[in-house]
Design a protein around this motif. Structure first.
Motif, PDB file in Angstrom:
ATOM      1  N   THR A   1      30.798  38.140  47.422  1.00  0.00           N
ATOM      2  CA  THR A   1      30.652  36.688  47.435  1.00  0.00           C
ATOM      3  C   THR A   1      31.890  36.088  46.778  1.00  0.00           C
ATOM      4  N   LEU A   2      32.183  34.860  47.208  1.00  0.00           N
ATOM      5  CA  LEU A   2      33.314  34.168  46.634  1.00  0.00           C
ATOM      6  C   LEU A   2      32.860  32.770  46.257  1.00  0.00           C
TER       7      LEU A   2
ATOM      8  N   ARG B   1      40.879  37.067  58.901  1.00  0.00           N
ATOM      9  CA  ARG B   1      40.613  36.473  57.588  1.00  0.00           C
ATOM     10  C   ARG B   1      39.569  35.391  57.712  1.00  0.00           C
ATOM     11  N   VAL B   2      38.845  35.168  56.629  1.00  0.00           N
ATOM     12  CA  VAL B   2      37.849  34.107  56.610  1.00  0.00           C
ATOM     13  C   VAL B   2      38.510  32.782  56.255  1.00  0.00           C
TER      14      VAL B   2
ATOM     15  N   PHE C   1      42.613  38.517  49.774  1.00  0.00           N
ATOM     16  CA  PHE C   1      42.164  39.896  49.675  1.00  0.00           C
ATOM     17  C   PHE C   1      43.171  40.826  50.328  1.00  0.00           C
ATOM     18  N   PRO C   2      43.188  42.051  49.852  1.00  0.00           N
ATOM     19  CA  PRO C   2      44.133  43.008  50.425  1.00  0.00           C
ATOM     20  C   PRO C   2      43.789  43.374  51.865  1.00  0.00           C
TER      21      PRO C   2
ATOM     22  N   SER D   1      32.060  40.134  54.411  1.00  0.00           N
ATOM     23  CA  SER D   1      32.404  41.550  54.314  1.00  0.00           C
ATOM     24  C   SER D   1      33.893  41.683  54.065  1.00  0.00           C
ATOM     25  N   LEU D   2      34.225  42.679  53.286  1.00  0.00           N
ATOM     26  CA  LEU D   2      35.631  42.984  53.047  1.00  0.00           C
ATOM     27  C   LEU D   2      35.843  44.463  53.326  1.00  0.00           C
ATOM     28  N   SER D   3      36.877  44.737  54.128  1.00  0.00           N
ATOM     29  CA  SER D   3      37.117  46.129  54.485  1.00  0.00           C
ATOM     30  C   SER D   3      38.562  46.467  54.214  1.00  0.00           C
ATOM     31  N   ASP D   4      38.769  47.527  53.442  1.00  0.00           N
ATOM     32  CA  ASP D   4      40.149  47.969  53.318  1.00  0.00           C
ATOM     33  C   ASP D   4      40.273  49.477  53.486  1.00  0.00           C
TER      34      ASP D   4
END
Lengths: 343, 454
Positions: free
Chosen positions: B289-290, B242-243, B259-260, B278-281
């Motif tokens: 972006t957040l 996690r970031v 995030f999931p 990056s987000l990976s599911d």
């Protein structure tokens, strides 16, 4: 039959007459104009082609360079440029010895006011600019009144080069024995200011490097056309012009003193022109960056300009290797510092 | 007889000559004209060598003398490490510090080949603070280039030294300095199969080193906020990467967003208000972006491929990232809203970890080709690619805030017994020269350079 023959005869006669009287008449008017432009051109071209020969002439080795032979002229400049140079260098050393040391570049002895200005007031917690105005100005004005200092200044000139010899030695010393090699070496170090491992590896480095000397040549040749013209026609004769090898000698000398702002942002666009006024002993009397306005506003340009000024005023580059007898040609000139081809 | 030559000269060519003359002559004339005025010499060659600079130990009375010599030695070390300056040995100095205070004798400094001269003084004020003053002189021109004074508490002398070094660097090169900065990195210790990785921070020159985390959880890829003393990095939370955000001053940590799947490869936007990552599911990863204030999330890429390692251009209008959408892993740019995707790298091998230079003119990247890693730079349009350093494993370039120097880490190969494999931090000049190791107490990887400390 006879009538036809007569006609034919008359017609031919007419044509011949027309040709005889008419053509010359038509040809004549333009004639006066012809000669002017053509002749003028030929004259300048002659001076252009004359340029290189002085170098070969000075040169001891080459085949007996007979008087003024057109063929040798075009050739020497291309492949043999390095050779012309050595004689130049050889020639140059003499000048320094006969030290006609009138005014050294700039002796900043006088101190109308020690720029040690009033200590900064402790008011602001932030940095405070302190600028002693007097110093700079004094420096520029001073050159005139030659001080007793000169002797002090002279010695360093010949000597300093040695400490820094690492890079330089090839330049001054070797030219005499074997000119071409030092040339190559010098080019090596100048070659690439920006390293790229990718290109270095695959290419067989040696040949590539060895060939490097070539590029400079075209570049010098490119510079050729202007140079002949530069020696002003109004001036006495070709003798006043700097030969290619003389120009190369100066370029090489200044290159040794110029620290290129290689990694600066947009370094390619940091082209600096410096107006230089010379003393008769080939030391710089006064030098100034031409584009003062940009110097005030652009810190990158200012940094580049100052590096150019340091090259011009560097003790190592004073006096310049200029032929003293051509003082009229080089008493004032513009140095154009252009890092483009190196980056 | 006199007529003959005329007749023998056909008029056609002569007229052509005349025309030629008419057109060419002015050209020649105009070309020659400006040159008449003055001789002009093009200098197209030079050299790159460090500038010789004389740094006189700062003067001070009694206790201040110690501060004076300490400060000048830090200044000297900073400038030397940049590779652009060569501080001269104080033993060679002819003029004494006291004499310089009155007026530098430039001849003395020219004699030892100095091109610039720095001297200064340290005094204690009535309120106990230090007043540090210095002047920089151009020896050859005989002019003062700058002179500044700073006030600070005595404990802060090191920072003042870095600030002075920055001022000298800036005045001479035209670029901002980078000495008053810090570096966070991953401090590694222990055997290869059970590495302990802690977040650590130090001054750019290795001083003031301290650990920020205790090593119980794995931490990776720290990135400095361009505006605050804040770090974003990757850590594990319930075995999911996690970031995180870490505030250096307070030591506070927090997870960024909820995030999931797993989030990774975070970086700040230039204004420090957003994090891009990056987000990976589902197997492939997309770029998001957040907004740190509103916590609103925005998806930028939507492509059935891996999209990762995003980074912002310094003006915030463009984003670089890498993607395997064309088969191999290559670099791409797009605008800040996710449109206008353009591939910029076309070389052999794989490209990764692009980082935009703070001055905007270049991107740094890691490239893996034919089994070896290299660090290189290219312009944002993909042109002018240059490889700066190459090794068994080099990775993770980060820019100094002035965009002139890069830091990265290098790992030695290890044998099958797990020996070797040391990881060290290095810095290199943009020109590809002056590669230096950054000395750290333990192994180090993944450096991130801070902005200039405000």
């Amino acid at each position: 039959m006879t009538r036809g023959a007569t006609f034919s005869f008359l017609f031919h006669a007419l044509v011949v007459l027309l040709a005889f009287f008419g053509l010359p008449l038509m040809a004549k008017p333009p004639e006066p104009m012809l000669e002017k432009p053509i002749l003028v051109d030929i004259v300048t071209i002659a001076t252009v082609t004359n340029l290189p020969p002085p170098a070969p002439k000075v040169e001891p080795k080459p085949e007996p360079p007979k008087v003024v032979e057109p063929p040798p002229k075009p050739e020497p400049p291309k492949p043999e440029l390095p050779k012309p140079e050595p004689p130049k260098v050889v020639e140059a050393p003499p000048p320094p010895p006969p030290p006609p040391p009138p005014p050294p570049p700039k002796v900043v002895e006088p101190k109308p006011e020690p720029p040690k200005p009033e200590p900064i007031k402790p008011e602001p917690p932030k940095p405070v600019e302190v600028k002693p105005e007097p110093a700079p100005k004094v420096a520029e004005l001073k050159p005139e009144p030659p001080k007793p200092e000169p002797p002090k200044v002279e010695p360093p000139k010949p000597e300093p080069p040695k400490p820094v010899a690492k890079v330089e030695p090839p330049k001054p010393a070797p030219p005499k024995p074997e000119p071409p090699k030092p040339q190559v070496k010098k080019d090596d170090t100048f070659d690439r200011l920006l390293k790229d491992l990718a290109t270095k590896k695959p290419a067989t480095p040696e040949p590539a490097e060895a060939k490097k000397p070539e590029p400079p040549k075209p570049q010098q040749q490119a510079a050729l056309p202007p140079t002949p013209n530069q020696s002003p026609p109004p001036r006495p004769m070709t003798e006043g012009q700097l030969t290619l090898s003389e120009l190369d000698a100066i370029r090489g000398q200044i290159a040794q003193c110029w620290n290129v702002p290689a990694g600066a942002r947009d370094a390619r666009n940091l082209v600096v022109e410096v107006q230089v006024d010379m003393n008769q002993d080939a030391t710089v009397r006064h030098a100034q960056v031409v584009d003062q306005a940009r110097m005030m506003t652009d810190p990158f340009f200012r940094a580049a300009a100052e590096s150019a000024m340091r090259a011009v005023l560097n003790p190592r580059c004073n006096p310049l290797r200029l032929p003293r007898e051509k003082f009229d040609t080089w008493k004032s000139f513009i140095l154009n510092f252009n890092p483009k081809e190196m980056l | 007889m006199s007529v003959l030559p005329d007749r023998s000269r056909p008029w056609m060519p002569t007229r052509r000559d005349a025309l030629l003359g008419l057109t060419v002559a002015p050209l020649l004339w105009s070309a020659a004209r400006p040159a008449w005025g003055e001789l002009r010499i093009d200098i197209t060659r030079g050299k790159v060598e460090p500038m010789p600079i004389a740094i006189v130990p700062f003067s001070g009375a009694g206790e201040q003398a110690k501060f004076g010599s300490d400060i000048s030695s830090v200044v000297s070390a900073d400038l030397e490490r940049s590779g652009l300056f060569r501080p001269l040995d104080p033993k060679s100095f002819i003029q004494s510090a006291e004499q310089i205070r009155l007026q530098p004798r430039f001849e003395d400094w020219k004699m030892i080949n100095a091109q610039a001269l720095v001297h200064g003084s340290v005094e204690t004020q009535a309120d106990g603070r230090l007043k540090v003053e210095f002047r920089l002189w151009d020896v050859i021109a005989g002019q003062q280039m700058t002179g500044l004074a700073y006030f600070t508490i005595p404990n802060n002398w090191r920072r003042v030294a870095h600030i002075i070094a920055d001022a000298i660097y800036k005045r001479i090169t035209g670029e901002d300095g980078y000495f008053d900065t810090r570096v966070v990195y991953i401090a590694e210790s222990g055997p290869q199969n059970r590495r302990v990785k802690r977040l650590a921070i130090m001054d750019q020159d290795g001083a003031n080193h301290r650990f920020l985390t205790d090593g119980r959880v794995l931490v990776l890829t720290p990135r400095f906020s361009p505006t605050a003393q804040e770090i974003t990095y990757l850590s594990y939370f319930r075995d999911q990467p996690r970031v995180y955000l870490f505030n250096i001053d307070t030591g506070q940590q927090e997870v960024v967003g909820d995030f999931p799947g797993m989030t990774f490869a975070p970086r700040f936007s230039p204004d420090g208000k957003r994090v891009i990552m990056s987000l990976s599911d589902t197997g492939n990863s997309q770029i998001y972006t957040l907004d740190l204030r509103t916590r609103s999330v925005k998806r930028l890429t939507n492509h059935a491929s891996i999209n990762t390692s995003p980074c912002y251009s310094p003006d915030g209008n463009a984003i670089c990232f890498n993607s395997d959408r064309s088969g191999g892993q290559q670099l791409y740019t797009m605008d800040a809203e996710g449109g206008g995707v353009k591939r910029i790298s076309f070389g052999q091998g794989r490209y990764a970890t692009p980082v935009w230079s703070p001055r905007g003119d270049l991107l740094a990247f890691t490239r893996l080709n034919a089994g070896s890693f290299s660090i290189g730079v290219m312009r944002p349009d993909g042109s002018g690619e240059r490889i700066l350093t190459e090794s068994f494993l080099v990775e993770g370039p980060t820019w100094a805030p002035n965009g002139r120097v890069l830091m990265y880490f290098r790992q030695q190969p290890s044998d099958d017994q797990g020996r070797g494999g040391q990881v060290k931090l290095f810095s290199i000049d943009l020109t590809g020269f002056n590669e230096r190791e950054i000395i750290t107490p333990v192994d180090g990887s993944d450096p991130a350079w801070s902005p200039l400390i405000p």
